[in-house]
Motif scaffolding. Structure first.
Motif, PDB file in Angstrom:
ATOM      1  N   PHE A 143       0.836  -1.188   0.000  1.00  0.00           N
ATOM      2  CA  PHE A 143       0.000   0.000   0.000  1.00  0.00           C
ATOM      3  C   PHE A 143       0.874   1.242   0.000  1.00  0.00           C
ATOM      4  CE2 PHE A 143      -2.958  -2.975   2.419  1.00  0.00           C
ATOM      5  CZ  PHE A 143      -3.550  -3.403   1.254  1.00  0.00           C
ATOM      6  N   PRO A 144       0.329   2.366  -0.457  1.00  0.00           N
ATOM      7  CA  PRO A 144       1.144   3.579  -0.571  1.00  0.00           C
ATOM      8  C   PRO A 144       1.473   4.187   0.785  1.00  0.00           C
ATOM      9  CG  PRO A 144      -1.114   4.054  -1.129  1.00  0.00           C
ATOM     10  CD  PRO A 144      -1.038   2.585  -0.917  1.00  0.00           C
ATOM     11  N   MET A 145       2.179   3.461   1.592  1.00  0.00           N
ATOM     12  CA  MET A 145       2.614   3.981   2.880  1.00  0.00           C
ATOM     13  C   MET A 145       3.931   3.290   3.202  1.00  0.00           C
ATOM     14  SD  MET A 145      -0.466   2.171   5.008  1.00  0.00           S
ATOM     15  CE  MET A 145      -1.949   1.798   4.136  1.00  0.00           C
ATOM     16  N   GLN A 191       4.007   1.112   8.198  1.00  0.00           N
ATOM     17  CA  GLN A 191       2.573   1.393   8.126  1.00  0.00           C
ATOM     18  C   GLN A 191       1.808   0.259   7.456  1.00  0.00           C
ATOM     19  OE1 GLN A 191       0.375   3.880   9.034  1.00  0.00           O
ATOM     20  NE2 GLN A 191       2.012   4.440  10.424  1.00  0.00           N
ATOM     21  N   TYR A 208      -1.101  -1.403   9.371  1.00  0.00           N
ATOM     22  CA  TYR A 208      -2.438  -1.400   8.768  1.00  0.00           C
ATOM     23  C   TYR A 208      -3.080  -2.772   8.909  1.00  0.00           C
ATOM     24  CZ  TYR A 208      -6.015  -1.117   5.141  1.00  0.00           C
ATOM     25  OH  TYR A 208      -7.193  -1.150   4.444  1.00  0.00           O
ATOM     26  N   GLU A 226      -3.414   2.382  13.960  1.00  0.00           N
ATOM     27  CA  GLU A 226      -3.333   3.592  13.144  1.00  0.00           C
ATOM     28  C   GLU A 226      -1.903   4.081  13.005  1.00  0.00           C
ATOM     29  OE1 GLU A 226      -5.540   5.435  11.380  1.00  0.00           O
ATOM     30  OE2 GLU A 226      -6.987   3.831  11.624  1.00  0.00           O
ATOM     31  N   ARG A 285       4.725   9.864   8.428  1.00  0.00           N
ATOM     32  CA  ARG A 285       5.477  10.804   7.607  1.00  0.00           C
ATOM     33  C   ARG A 285       6.912  10.353   7.451  1.00  0.00           C
ATOM     34  NH1 ARG A 285       2.880  15.710   9.311  1.00  0.00           N
ATOM     35  NH2 ARG A 285       1.035  15.852   8.001  1.00  0.00           N
ATOM     36  N   ARG A 326       7.609   7.077   5.409  1.00  0.00           N
ATOM     37  CA  ARG A 326       6.964   6.871   4.121  1.00  0.00           C
ATOM     38  C   ARG A 326       7.997   6.648   3.018  1.00  0.00           C
ATOM     39  NH1 ARG A 326       1.956   8.347   1.836  1.00  0.00           N
ATOM     40  NH2 ARG A 326       1.267   9.382   3.703  1.00  0.00           N
ATOM     41  N   ARG A 363       9.415   2.268  -1.901  1.00  0.00           N
ATOM     42  CA  ARG A 363       9.543   2.761  -3.250  1.00  0.00           C
ATOM     43  C   ARG A 363      10.448   3.974  -3.369  1.00  0.00           C
ATOM     44  NH1 ARG A 363       3.907   5.031  -2.438  1.00  0.00           N
ATOM     45  NH2 ARG A 363       4.818   7.051  -2.347  1.00  0.00           N
TER      46      ARG A 363
END
Lengths: 327, 284
Positions: B149-151, B155, B159, B164, B171, B174, B178
């Motif tokens: 996932f894009p985090m 995270q 998730y 949470e 931040r 992140r 990628r």
């Protein structure tokens, strides 16, 4: 073809690998199309360059620091007509209200359409509703808004005359109608982003025991942030550039005039103007007839749009890099 | 200017990278399986592994039928899914393996027009009667394409755990993900994510088909190592892979379960003609 083996290697891509295609071998239609593509691209660049340069020279030459800090005055003499502080502030307020309403609404519409969208007939109705609004001229929206916001029920949003007549002209009224300009753009761009997320990404989240809502909030919406951003940037451009709604729903008064005594609320309930409207009324066509100020204001308008677009794109797409699943 | 046309030079010397001899997982080519009954070769091709100590049944598939619209894609399949062993579903494309796999955590339900008959139980409980999010937390799945996932990595795991995580960690980390984290690592992250909540059953839908051989070897070893803690079901098109990782193999053809047995039995002594043909066709 007989390319030499030694031609390959690190330097290979810079060398043309034999049998280069020549445009003269193309059919006439393709050649014409090819030239047309070049011409269109370059032509657009020239037009853009002309606008920016012209506004830069014309506007910047009339730009004075006092224009940014003084309110406009209703004097025919250009040198004494004041600055355009109020229109700048007005533009910012209208844009803020418009985006604050349109962004959540647009994203919500897109999310519902792309992730839920049942029953199908309702989804189709919503879709065509959005398209309808996108195609409606803003002057029509403005007239409709005036009809709505001058109802007694909405009297608290604008000024009410002594006889109980509701004027229906205020920053809130104009901001809400402005948001209708941006909603279709934001919704379309968000939907496009959601449609590009492959289904296995959603399924991966469901397979972790997550609900649809959680998946949307934690996985899908963060993935489409760049799309939302570009939608917001486009929508903001529409809002900043619109004049009809300002004239009809914001009053297009020279100065920002509050209604009531509550500090912020009085401004929001009051009337004012924006830069587009200021440019119009100061252009030779308008009653102000102060073209120098119109040019300066147009320049500021252009810069404002560019800066806002840049800020939005920076804020939301800095981390947008290609998603793992799209590479 | 038109784009340069890339040409393939036929008579060019092929670039050969010498294999490193000290690398542990030897690539199991066709040769390892090509000679029937070559037990020694076969043992070498398999990652080092001990026999499954004990296998307890976690899921039971009882004469399950699955359909998309009015087309049956899985017909009357019954299988046990045991913890302590890896079950591989093999078969040609369109044989219903993936559909069957997706039915195990009711992911088939999100496909419009999918229907099901028969019974699937998890620890004796019918999965139909379970809360679907509850079921999926216990029966987790990894997909063909790595899909972090894009985090951040942190995270991603948080998730899955339903935590949470603070804004700061979101931040700050992140950037971990990628583009530095590539294919095989992404898939390992996806497996880690699927395992984070401590599922009972792990479903793998061709987890290595988008990966290079070295990543594949890593993930295969991971899968074999996992079978003691979760029941593993893997769908694969790669027969060598099925042989390397699976304890039991189920061969499906056109929605039917043709043969089910231990890996050795199905690969060495298939009882069904269709299995023999499929294996033969695949191995040449």
């Amino acid at each position: 073809m007989a390319a030499q083996p030694e031609a390959l290697g690190p330097s290979a891509p810079t060398r043309s690998l034999g049998g280069q295609e020549s445009i003269s071998s193309w059919p006439l239609v393709d050649r014409l199309g090819y030239v047309l593509c070049w011409a269109a691209g370059i032509g657009l660049c020239l037009v853009t360059g002309a606008i920016v340069l012209y506004m830069l020279f014309k506007g910047a030459s009339y730009l004075r620091p006092y224009l940014f800090v003084e309110s406009p005055t209703g004097v025919p003499n250009q040198s004494k007509a004041g600055g355009f502080l109020d229109p700048i502030v007005g533009t910012l307020i209208i844009t803020a209200i418009g985006v604050a309403v349109a962004a959540p609404a647009g994203v919500a519409i897109a999310a519902w359409l792309s992730e839920y969208g049942r029953p199908a007939w309702l989804a189709r109705a919503v879709e065509s509703g959005v398209e309808m609004i996108a195609g409606t001229p803003s002057i029509v929206l403005a007239i409709f808004g005036l009809l709505i916001f001058s109802q007694v029920f909405f009297g608290f949003l604008s000024q009410t005359s002594a006889e109980g007549h509701v004027y229906g002209k205020s920053f809130i009224a104009a901001g809400f109608m402005m948001s209708l300009l941006a909603i279709p753009l934001i919704a379309a761009s968000t939907r496009e982003g959601l449609a590009q997320i492959p289904s296995h990404v959603r399924e991966a989240s469901y397979a972790l025991g997550k609900t649809k809502a959680t998946t949307l909030r934690r996985v899908l919406l963060p993935s489409v942030r760049p799309n939302i951003a570009s939608g917001v940037a486009l929508g903001m451009g529409r809002i900043i550039g619109d004049t009809a709604i300002v004239v009809i729903l914001l009053g297009a008064t020279l100065r920002t005039e509050g209604v009531g005594n509550v500090p912020v609320l009085s401004t929001l309930r009051g009337t004012g103007s924006t830069l587009t409207n200021y440019v119009y009324s100061n252009s030779p066509t308008g009653e102000g007839n102060a073209p120098e100020k119109a040019y300066a204001a147009a320049f500021v308008l252009l810069v404002l749009v560019l800066v806002l677009n840049l800020v939005v794109t920076r804020l939301t797409s800095a981390r947008s890099g290609a998603q793992a699943w799209t590479r | 200017m038109p784009p340069p046309v890339r040409r393939i030079v036929v008579d060019r010397e092929p670039t050969v990278i010498q294999p490193r001899t000290d690398r542990a997982p030897a690539p199991a080519g066709n040769g390892a399986l090509g000679h029937r009954g070559a037990g020694a070769t076969r043992a070498a091709a398999r990652p080092t592994r001990t026999a499954a100590t004990r296998a307890t049944e976690r899921m039971r598939i009882e004469s399950v039928w699955l359909a998309y619209g009015d087309r049956w894609v899985v017909r009357d399949v019954s299988l046990p899914v045991r913890q302590g062993e890896v079950l591989a579903l093999i078969g040609a494309s369109g044989s219903g393996k993936t559909t069957l796999l997706r039915a195990l955590n009711r992911l088939t339900e999100i496909t419009a027009g999918a229907s099901r008959a028969g019974r699937v139980t998890l620890d004796g409980e019918d999965i139909e009667s379970m809360e679907v999010t509850d079921l999926r937390r216990r029966v987790s799945m990894v997909f063909q394409q790595p899909n972090p996932f894009p985090m951040s990595i942190y995270q991603n795991i948080a998730y899955a755990l339903g935590e949470e995580g603070s804004v700061r960690s979101r931040r700050g980390r992140r950037q971990d993900l990628r583009p530095q984290v590539i294919g095989g690592q992404q898939q390992r992250l996806c497996i880690a994510r699927a395992l984070a909540a401590g599922p009972d059953v792990l479903l793998l839908d061709e987890p290595c088909s988008a990966l290079d051989p070295i990543s594949t070897a890593t993930i295969e070893q991971l899968i074999v190592g996992l079978r003691e803690t979760v029941a593993v079901v893997i769908v694969t098109h790669n027969l060598q892979q099925a042989f390397r990782v699976a304890d039991h193999v189920a061969f499906m053809h056109l929605g039917e379960l043709v043969e089910y047995g231990t890996s050795e039995q199905v690969f060495d002594r298939p009882t069904q003609q269709r299995t023999r043909e499929y294996m033969g066709g695949a191995f040449g």
